[in-house]
Motif scaffolding. Structure first.
Motif, PDB file in Angstrom:
ATOM      1  N   LEU A 181     -15.655  -0.286 -15.330  1.00 54.36           N
ATOM      2  CA  LEU A 181     -15.664   0.831 -14.386  1.00 54.36           C
ATOM      3  C   LEU A 181     -16.621   0.560 -13.230  1.00 54.36           C
ATOM      4  N   THR A 182     -17.778  -0.020 -13.539  1.00 54.95           N
ATOM      5  CA  THR A 182     -18.751  -0.359 -12.498  1.00 54.95           C
ATOM      6  C   THR A 182     -18.176  -1.363 -11.510  1.00 54.95           C
ATOM      7  N   LEU A 183     -17.432  -2.312 -12.007  1.00 54.82           N
ATOM      8  CA  LEU A 183     -16.848  -3.343 -11.144  1.00 54.82           C
ATOM      9  C   LEU A 183     -15.661  -2.812 -10.350  1.00 54.82           C
ATOM     10  N   ALA A 184     -14.889  -1.901 -10.942  1.00 54.12           N
ATOM     11  CA  ALA A 184     -13.635  -1.465 -10.327  1.00 54.12           C
ATOM     12  C   ALA A 184     -13.845  -0.489  -9.179  1.00 54.12           C
ATOM     13  N   VAL A 185     -14.842   0.389  -9.286  1.00 52.44           N
ATOM     14  CA  VAL A 185     -14.995   1.457  -8.293  1.00 52.44           C
ATOM     15  C   VAL A 185     -15.234   0.901  -6.884  1.00 52.44           C
ATOM     16  N   PRO A 186     -16.193  -0.002  -6.662  1.00 53.80           N
ATOM     17  CA  PRO A 186     -16.372  -0.507  -5.286  1.00 53.80           C
ATOM     18  C   PRO A 186     -15.193  -1.354  -4.807  1.00 53.80           C
ATOM     19  N   ILE A 187     -14.507  -2.064  -5.732  1.00 52.61           N
ATOM     20  CA  ILE A 187     -13.405  -2.927  -5.334  1.00 52.61           C
ATOM     21  C   ILE A 187     -12.174  -2.112  -4.948  1.00 52.61           C
ATOM     22  N   CYS A 188     -11.964  -0.976  -5.625  1.00 54.65           N
ATOM     23  CA  CYS A 188     -10.764  -0.184  -5.340  1.00 54.65           C
ATOM     24  C   CYS A 188     -10.830   0.482  -3.971  1.00 54.65           C
ATOM     25  N   ALA A 189     -12.030   0.655  -3.414  1.00 53.53           N
ATOM     26  CA  ALA A 189     -12.170   1.403  -2.162  1.00 53.53           C
ATOM     27  C   ALA A 189     -11.446   0.741  -0.987  1.00 53.53           C
ATOM     28  N   PRO A 190     -11.702  -0.530  -0.671  1.00 50.73           N
ATOM     29  CA  PRO A 190     -10.970  -1.127   0.462  1.00 50.73           C
ATOM     30  C   PRO A 190      -9.470  -1.231   0.213  1.00 50.73           C
ATOM     31  N   LEU A 191      -9.071  -1.455  -1.053  1.00 55.99           N
ATOM     32  CA  LEU A 191      -7.643  -1.472  -1.356  1.00 55.99           C
ATOM     33  C   LEU A 191      -7.013  -0.115  -1.063  1.00 55.99           C
ATOM     34  N   ALA A 192      -7.696   0.956  -1.481  1.00 54.34           N
ATOM     35  CA  ALA A 192      -7.172   2.302  -1.237  1.00 54.34           C
ATOM     36  C   ALA A 192      -7.125   2.608   0.252  1.00 54.34           C
ATOM     37  N   GLN A 193      -8.145   2.199   0.999  1.00 57.64           N
ATOM     38  CA  GLN A 193      -8.150   2.447   2.441  1.00 57.64           C
ATOM     39  C   GLN A 193      -6.952   1.784   3.121  1.00 57.64           C
ATOM     40  N   ILE A 194      -6.699   0.514   2.781  1.00 58.19           N
ATOM     41  CA  ILE A 194      -5.569  -0.197   3.393  1.00 58.19           C
ATOM     42  C   ILE A 194      -4.244   0.425   2.980  1.00 58.19           C
ATOM     43  N   LEU A 195      -4.113   0.775   1.706  1.00 59.56           N
ATOM     44  CA  LEU A 195      -2.871   1.366   1.228  1.00 59.56           C
ATOM     45  C   LEU A 195      -2.596   2.710   1.907  1.00 59.56           C
ATOM     46  N   ILE A 196      -3.612   3.564   1.989  1.00 64.31           N
ATOM     47  CA  ILE A 196      -3.435   4.883   2.611  1.00 64.31           C
ATOM     48  C   ILE A 196      -3.041   4.728   4.075  1.00 64.31           C
ATOM     49  N   ARG A 197      -3.722   3.825   4.787  1.00 61.58           N
ATOM     50  CA  ARG A 197      -3.418   3.620   6.196  1.00 61.58           C
ATOM     51  C   ARG A 197      -2.012   3.039   6.373  1.00 61.58           C
ATOM     52  N   SER A 198      -1.626   2.099   5.506  1.00 61.04           N
ATOM     53  CA  SER A 198      -0.293   1.501   5.612  1.00 61.04           C
ATOM     54  C   SER A 198       0.798   2.520   5.296  1.00 61.04           C
ATOM     55  N   ILE A 199       0.567   3.352   4.285  1.00 68.91           N
ATOM     56  CA  ILE A 199       1.554   4.380   3.934  1.00 68.91           C
ATOM     57  C   ILE A 199       1.717   5.368   5.081  1.00 68.91           C
ATOM     58  N   ASP A 200       0.615   5.764   5.687  1.00 69.17           N
ATOM     59  CA  ASP A 200       0.705   6.689   6.821  1.00 69.17           C
ATOM     60  C   ASP A 200       1.499   6.079   7.979  1.00 69.17           C
ATOM     61  N   GLU A 201       1.304   4.769   8.226  1.00 67.75           N
ATOM     62  CA  GLU A 201       2.029   4.112   9.317  1.00 67.75           C
ATOM     63  C   GLU A 201       3.512   3.959   8.995  1.00 67.75           C
ATOM     64  N   VAL A 202       3.831   3.563   7.760  1.00 64.26           N
ATOM     65  CA  VAL A 202       5.234   3.361   7.398  1.00 64.26           C
ATOM     66  C   VAL A 202       5.994   4.688   7.392  1.00 64.26           C
ATOM     67  N   GLN A 203       5.332   5.780   7.015  1.00 68.06           N
ATOM     68  CA  GLN A 203       6.006   7.074   6.968  1.00 68.06           C
ATOM     69  C   GLN A 203       6.431   7.577   8.348  1.00 68.06           C
ATOM     70  N   THR A 204       5.890   6.991   9.411  1.00 71.71           N
ATOM     71  CA  THR A 204       6.283   7.398  10.759  1.00 71.71           C
ATOM     72  C   THR A 204       7.479   6.601  11.289  1.00 71.71           C
TER      73      THR A 204
END
Length: 314
Positions: A181-204
């Motif tokens: 859990l300690t290792l996953a939390v900081p690593i998941c953040a940039p992945l989530a940022q890119i995914l959220i931004r990409s999903i928002d762009e593709v939805q348009t």
């Protein structure tokens, strides 16, 4: 395609050679001498002549260029030399300590991917503005959390206060819950940022509006049409994050007292065991290059538009 593959393999080998060369010379210019640190101990009772013989055995008295060539040839053969402090082959130390680190890193990365994908999907499915704002803000908060601080907090909360997860004499897998859990939390953040931004762009894009106009649900469009197009940028950042994942694993192992490359690296740094440090750097660089090469080869499978014609140049 074959030319592209051979070119990428050549680039990978060049990166590994550069990592080996840079680490070799940087480690050589560090102050101190691991052989003198160990064998000049008065308790060992060695004479200066005997210490000089030990330096000759380890090749420390040879010119720097000869040490470099000798070490490079040995690394190509898979011979990482001997640890000065333990007297055993470095390959044996890696065989013992590498599997626990790989297990921690792989489990941490899988959990990070699940957390990032979950946050991105929830942000894409949520229509309430303030709730979407929360999902957009969570990755920024996670990425700013230091790994060592998060590990200490998790130990205090879940082990000492709630007593849910033991940290003293835990089972084989129970002892990995908090480190993963300690290792996953900081690593998941940039992945989530890119995914959220990409999903928002593709939805348009227009095809999303067409799919919705045909009666497809919001969740169906997100899963069938948007997710596959949005995953490529996240795949790129996932490969780049592997180096950070290894570094985070080393810190996490130190915080939780786990056996692995983290503990081995700490001991090698304290004892200035250059052979061990050199091997760890090369192994980490190899893993980083291999993961990024795999990511490059996965692109055409996820997006047929990226497939190269048979006679295409690099």
């Amino acid at each position: 395609m074959h030319r592209y593959l051979y070119g990428r393999l050549g680039q990978a080998l060049l990166v590994l050679w550069a990592a080996f060369t840079l680490s070799f010379f940087l480690l050589q210019v560090l102050p101190g001498d691991a052989i003198l640190i160990k064998f000049q101990n008065p308790d060992m009772g060695l004479s200066p002549a005997q210490i000089a013989d030990m330096r000759a055995v380890y090749g420390a008295d040879a010119p720097l260029w000869r040490q470099y060539l000798h070490t490079l040839v040995d690394f190509i053969r898979g011979d990482f030399g001997y640890s000065v402090q333990t007297g055993v082959p470095v390959a044996q130390l890696l065989t013992t300590n590498l599997p626990p680190t790989l297990r921690l890193a792989v489990c941490g990365f899988l959990l990070a991917a699940i957390l990032a994908g979950g946050m991105a999907l929830l942000a894409g499915l949520t229509s309430v503005r303030w709730l979407r704002g929360i999902w957009h803000a969570l990755p920024s908060m996670f990425i700013s959390v230091p790994t060592f601080w998060l590990g200490i907090v998790l130990i205090q909360v879940f082990s000492f206060r709630l007593k849910w997860v033991p940290v003293i004499n835990p089972g084989e897998w129970a002892g990995l819950i908090l480190p993963i859990l300690t290792l996953a939390v900081p690593i998941c953040a940039p992945l989530a940022q890119i995914l959220i931004r990409s999903i928002d762009e593709v939805q348009t894009l227009p095809f999303v509006a067409v799919a919705r106009a045909k009666g497809a649900s919001r969740a169906g469009v997100l899963w069938r049409h948007v997710a596959r197009n949005a995953v490529l940028p996240a795949l790129t950042i996932a490969g780049l994050l592997f180096g950070e994942l290894i570094a985070g694993a080393l810190i996490t192992e130190t915080v939780f007292g786990l056996n692995g490359l983290g503990q081995l690296t700490q001991q090698a740094v304290n004892n200035q065991d250059v052979a061990v440090l050199q091997a760890i750097v090369v192994i980490s660089a190899t893993a980083f290059v291999a993961i990024n090469l795999l990511v490059d080869l996965l692109y055409p499978l996820l997006d047929p538009r990226l497939k190269m014609p048979a006679g295409a140049a690099l």
